[in-house]
Design an enzyme around this catalytic site. Sequence first.
Site, PDB file in Angstrom:
ATOM      1  N   CYS A 174      27.245 -48.406  69.563  1.00 32.24           N
ATOM      2  CA  CYS A 174      26.017 -47.742  70.008  1.00 32.24           C
ATOM      3  C   CYS A 174      25.944 -47.859  71.524  1.00 32.24           C
ATOM      4  O   CYS A 174      26.970 -48.080  72.175  1.00 32.24           O
ATOM      5  CB  CYS A 174      24.781 -48.300  69.302  1.00 32.24           C
ATOM      6  SG  CYS A 174      24.440 -50.035  69.615  1.00 32.24           S
TER       7      CYS A 174
ATOM      8  N   ARG B 257      21.433 -51.086  67.034  1.00 38.00           N
ATOM      9  CA  ARG B 257      22.014 -50.405  65.877  1.00 38.00           C
ATOM     10  C   ARG B 257      23.373 -50.956  65.469  1.00 38.00           C
ATOM     11  O   ARG B 257      23.599 -51.292  64.295  1.00 38.00           O
ATOM     12  CB  ARG B 257      22.134 -48.886  66.169  1.00 38.00           C
ATOM     13  CG  ARG B 257      20.801 -48.182  66.257  1.00 38.00           C
ATOM     14  CD  ARG B 257      20.926 -46.803  66.891  1.00 38.00           C
ATOM     15  NE  ARG B 257      21.298 -46.899  68.307  1.00 38.00           N
ATOM     16  CZ  ARG B 257      21.531 -45.880  69.108  1.00 38.00           C
ATOM     17  NH1 ARG B 257      21.472 -44.648  68.618  1.00 38.00           N
ATOM     18  NH2 ARG B 257      21.839 -46.062  70.379  1.00 38.00           N
TER      19      ARG B 257
ATOM     20  N   ASP C 101      17.866 -44.078  68.167  1.00 45.08           N
ATOM     21  CA  ASP C 101      17.800 -45.314  68.947  1.00 45.08           C
ATOM     22  C   ASP C 101      16.409 -45.927  68.751  1.00 45.08           C
ATOM     23  O   ASP C 101      15.414 -45.318  69.134  1.00 45.08           O
ATOM     24  CB  ASP C 101      18.039 -44.951  70.420  1.00 45.08           C
ATOM     25  CG  ASP C 101      18.076 -46.162  71.316  1.00 45.08           C
ATOM     26  OD1 ASP C 101      17.687 -47.253  70.853  1.00 45.08           O
ATOM     27  OD2 ASP C 101      18.478 -46.015  72.476  1.00 45.08           O
TER      28      ASP C 101
END
Length: 148
Positions: free
Chosen positions: A3, A9, A117
């Site tokens: 990420c 994440r 996100d």
Amino acid sequence: MVCLGNICRSPLAEGILKSKLFRANVIIDSAGTGAYHIDQKPDSRSIHIAKINGIDITNQRARKFLVEDFDEFDHIYVMDHENYRDVTAIARNKEDIAKVKMILNEVFPTENLDVPDPYLGGDYGFKNVYRMLDEACEIIAKKINPDG
Ligand code: 4NP
């Protein structure tokens, strides 16, 4: 698992996939395309959502995705379009590029959906991200180790 910050994440994706493949002889790791959080622990909200699902990610530390990762790993799962662009930008050849996949394409093939996100949002974003990654990792784990 890649990420941007490697604190929200991708640490979750790493922890979830490891939990599903603990018997398989595979190396699972995560990294970020950005360098903002190098050596930091995962975000406390990722630690929390993992913990309430029985997964401990507190030992992870953020690192940057490196071109050598194309040699170390067979599959590189990115969370969103921006990660895809940043990772493929340092690919050396078409074999490198072929390793890079949008992780939600495991669940919704060819749709190229982003794992949103959650960094600037609230706890709900993390719950949502967890659910998406769990679904994708379940499919990845079955492909890698069909016998479970
Ligand atoms: P991640 O979330 O890419 O899921 O780890 C982010 C964490 C930090 C930042 C951006 C995204 N940041 O800009 O600091």
